[in-house]
Scaffold this active site. Structure first.
Site, PDB file in Angstrom:
ATOM      1  N   CYS A   1     108.750 109.450 -24.927  1.00 44.08           N
ATOM      2  CA  CYS A   1     107.499 110.197 -24.723  1.00 44.08           C
ATOM      3  C   CYS A   1     106.413 109.703 -25.671  1.00 44.08           C
ATOM      4  O   CYS A   1     105.237 109.648 -25.293  1.00 44.08           O
ATOM      5  CB  CYS A   1     107.729 111.697 -24.878  1.00 44.08           C
ATOM      6  SG  CYS A   1     108.649 112.371 -23.476  1.00 44.08           S
TER       7      CYS A   1
ATOM      8  N   CYS B   1     111.330 114.596 -19.553  1.00 46.16           N
ATOM      9  CA  CYS B   1     110.840 115.450 -20.649  1.00 46.16           C
ATOM     10  C   CYS B   1     109.548 116.157 -20.250  1.00 46.16           C
ATOM     11  O   CYS B   1     108.800 115.693 -19.382  1.00 46.16           O
ATOM     12  CB  CYS B   1     110.548 114.602 -21.883  1.00 46.16           C
ATOM     13  SG  CYS B   1     112.002 113.974 -22.707  1.00 46.16           S
TER      14      CYS B   1
ATOM     15  N   ASN C   1     110.379 120.355 -19.240  1.00 51.96           N
ATOM     16  CA  ASN C   1     111.474 119.416 -19.014  1.00 51.96           C
ATOM     17  C   ASN C   1     112.238 119.813 -17.752  1.00 51.96           C
ATOM     18  O   ASN C   1     112.385 121.004 -17.433  1.00 51.96           O
ATOM     19  CB  ASN C   1     112.391 119.267 -20.233  1.00 51.96           C
ATOM     20  CG  ASN C   1     112.866 120.559 -20.844  1.00 51.96           C
ATOM     21  OD1 ASN C   1     112.262 121.605 -20.665  1.00 51.96           O
ATOM     22  ND2 ASN C   1     113.963 120.486 -21.575  1.00 51.96           N
TER      23      ASN C   1
ATOM     24  N   GLU D   1     115.765 118.897 -15.951  1.00 52.83           N
ATOM     25  CA  GLU D   1     117.051 118.208 -16.127  1.00 52.83           C
ATOM     26  C   GLU D   1     117.690 117.885 -14.780  1.00 52.83           C
ATOM     27  O   GLU D   1     117.211 118.299 -13.716  1.00 52.83           O
ATOM     28  CB  GLU D   1     117.964 119.068 -17.007  1.00 52.83           C
ATOM     29  CG  GLU D   1     117.350 119.221 -18.404  1.00 52.83           C
ATOM     30  CD  GLU D   1     118.243 119.907 -19.411  1.00 52.83           C
ATOM     31  OE1 GLU D   1     119.209 120.581 -19.010  1.00 52.83           O
ATOM     32  OE2 GLU D   1     117.945 119.770 -20.617  1.00 52.83           O
TER      33      GLU D   1
ATOM     34  N   GLU E   1     106.733 116.411 -21.882  1.00 51.21           N
ATOM     35  CA  GLU E   1     105.512 115.636 -22.152  1.00 51.21           C
ATOM     36  C   GLU E   1     105.214 114.699 -20.987  1.00 51.21           C
ATOM     37  O   GLU E   1     104.086 114.586 -20.515  1.00 51.21           O
ATOM     38  CB  GLU E   1     105.680 114.793 -23.419  1.00 51.21           C
ATOM     39  CG  GLU E   1     105.929 115.588 -24.688  1.00 51.21           C
ATOM     40  CD  GLU E   1     107.409 115.854 -24.957  1.00 51.21           C
ATOM     41  OE1 GLU E   1     108.178 116.061 -23.986  1.00 51.21           O
ATOM     42  OE2 GLU E   1     107.796 115.855 -26.136  1.00 51.21           O
TER      43      GLU E   1
HETATM   44  N1  THU Z   1     113.117 117.015 -24.289  1.00 53.22           N
HETATM   45  C1  THU Z   1     111.807 117.089 -23.938  1.00 53.22           C
HETATM   46  O1  THU Z   1     111.452 117.695 -22.922  1.00 53.22           O
HETATM   47  N2  THU Z   1     110.902 116.477 -24.729  1.00 53.22           N
HETATM   48  C2  THU Z   1     111.207 115.789 -25.861  1.00 53.22           C
HETATM   49  O2  THU Z   1     110.346 115.113 -26.408  1.00 53.22           O
HETATM   50  C3  THU Z   1     112.554 115.905 -26.414  1.00 53.22           C
HETATM   51  C4  THU Z   1     113.602 116.283 -25.436  1.00 53.22           C
HETATM   52  C5  THU Z   1     114.107 117.678 -23.423  1.00 53.22           C
HETATM   53  C6  THU Z   1     114.957 116.745 -22.620  1.00 53.22           C
HETATM   54  C7  THU Z   1     116.171 117.592 -22.349  1.00 53.22           C
HETATM   55  O3  THU Z   1     115.934 118.385 -21.195  1.00 53.22           O
HETATM   56  C8  THU Z   1     116.258 118.521 -23.540  1.00 53.22           C
HETATM   57  O4  THU Z   1     115.014 118.440 -24.206  1.00 53.22           O
HETATM   58  C9  THU Z   1     117.358 118.156 -24.517  1.00 53.22           C
HETATM   59  O5  THU Z   1     117.293 116.812 -24.843  1.00 53.22           O
END
Ligand code: THU
Length: 132
Positions: free
Chosen positions: A89, A53, A42, A44, A55
């Site tokens: 995702c 995300c 992920n 941000e 995925e």
């Molecule tokens: N996040 C993911 O990378 N994948 C998911 O399917 C759920 C959420 C990340 C996004 C963000 O950086 C952190 O988790 C908190 O939401």
């Protein structure tokens, strides 16, 4: 297919997570139609909505390299807990999923749950609906 290898690749992906805001690291690894593996984390952003995300990072890397179909995806999040893919995702996984895709949600390198697409996204809206 060796689930453990894919899970360990997802952990490798997670090590690159850029999470200064949530501190919630996620990693993913996908096995493509030709058995190549792509990892993702992920990423941000100060403008929170611009976050990507793990995925989707892995999927977009693979698709932009010319791959077409995902045979399996492993996802790892919190240490020793199961982290399921978010709704967006799940939809993106559905877009590129092989018929019998396996979704592997891992708690650690030895404990994981294996799901199929219908289990994580029942009644998915897909390209088939647009062909009707
Ligand atoms: N996040 C993911 O990378 N994948 C998911 O399917 C759920 C959420 C990340 C996004 C963000 O950086 C952190 O988790 C908190 O939401």
């Amino acid at each position: 297919m060796n689930y453990k290898i894919l899970v360990s690749k997802a952990f490798e992906g997670r090590s690159n997570a850029y999470v200064p805001y949530s501190n919630f690291k996620v990693g993913a690894a996908i096995l493509m139609e030709d058995d190549s593996i792509y990892t993702g984390c992920n990423i941000e952003n100060a403008s929170y909505g611009a976050t990507n995300c793990a995925e989707r990072t892995a999927i977009f890397k693979a698709i932009s390299d010319g791959h077409k179909e995902i045979k399996a995806i492993a996802i790892v999040g919190l240490e020793n807990d199961y982290t399921y893919p978010c709704g967006i995702c799940r939809q993106v996984i559905a877009e590129f999923a092989a018929e019998d895709i396996k979704i592997i949600i891992a708690k650690n390198k030895d404990e994981y749950i294996v799901k199929n697409l219908e289990e994580i996204l029942p009644g998915a809206f897909t390209k088939k609906d647009l062909q009707k």
